[in-house]
Design an enzyme around this catalytic site. Sequence first.
Site, mmCIF file in Angstrom:
data_model
loop_
_atom_site.group_PDB
_atom_site.id
_atom_site.type_symbol
_atom_site.label_atom_id
_atom_site.label_comp_id
_atom_site.label_asym_id
_atom_site.label_seq_id
_atom_site.Cartn_x
_atom_site.Cartn_y
_atom_site.Cartn_z
ATOM 1 N N ASP A 1 -16.123 6.842 8.813
ATOM 2 C CA ASP A 1 -14.740 6.029 8.562
ATOM 3 C C ASP A 1 -13.688 6.921 8.582
ATOM 4 O OD1 ASP A 1 -14.418 3.065 7.614
ATOM 5 O OD2 ASP A 1 -12.696 4.234 6.885
ATOM 6 N N ARG B 1 0.782 -1.121 -0.130
ATOM 7 C CA ARG B 1 -0.105 -0.011 0.020
ATOM 8 C C ARG B 1 0.961 1.184 0.116
ATOM 9 N NH1 ARG B 1 -5.385 -1.289 3.626
ATOM 10 N NH2 ARG B 1 -6.162 -3.328 2.326
#
Length: 296
Positions: free
Chosen positions: A154, A42
């Site tokens: 979130d 990532r």
Amino acid sequence: MATERLQQDALSARDHRRVADYVGRVAGIQLPESKHALIEGRLRKRQHARGLRSLRDYIDFALDEQAGAEERPHLIDAITTNKTDFYREPAHFRFLREHVLGEIAVRHERGWRVPLRIWSAGCASGEEPYTLAMEMLELRRMHPEFRFEIRATDISASSLAIARSAIYPHQRVASMPLPLRRRYLLRSRDRSLDLVRMAPEVRERVRFASFNLLTDAYDVPDSPDIVLCRNVMIYFSHPDRDRIVARFARILPPGGLLLVGHSESLSGSESSGGSGTAFVQIQPAIYRKIVPGAHP
């Protein structure tokens, strides 16, 4: 050259610890050695996006107090983005239907006198809150006077951007019942894109916002009656999980519900005044806040 250097520049144990310490401190998320490959993959994308020659250069840049201030939210976002699905753990949605019809509809209080309020805490790219919205709209078809509100939060900015767009590849909605797909999904006019979008009546039922479960204030004007925080707390340390559960216990009313993932449990949550004892388990991964004076 540059490409070869990128391929040879593996994430070192030291840089893994640096990233893990930062993410743990800021977001509470644990990144043990088992997450080494995930972190490397990532952060490699962020390295490319920034045009830096190596992962170490990227991490040095991102964790620099001044130079990396603008990049650090992207680092957190890259690490914390998680995949979810429509109708994930479907037993929960069956339970909520039965709960609304069997308990709430009979009393004509929450959902009638005032809206039933649901918080999807850790909503990722929106599949969970949109599933909730469709389920509640289906109940409203039976009870037109039924009212509800869904708050979805979130920490990941990129996930929230997808959620707000409400656009998904067609294969992502394959788990949805066919009648709901026909009722609540819009197909792209360009069929070659194979995309669907949630219908306006579903989108308008969900309010999205950024929220850090570890550091943000839980004091909201309209406290929820039901909280879904599913497959989220597995990423936190035990003390941080206890703190999060304690905060949910403070804002939920007596009889309010907390739903967690099937791989999660509140057993052992004893911090902040014994948050685990504020709830009684009524089904797998479903907890009710104890009503004072009532027998569990």
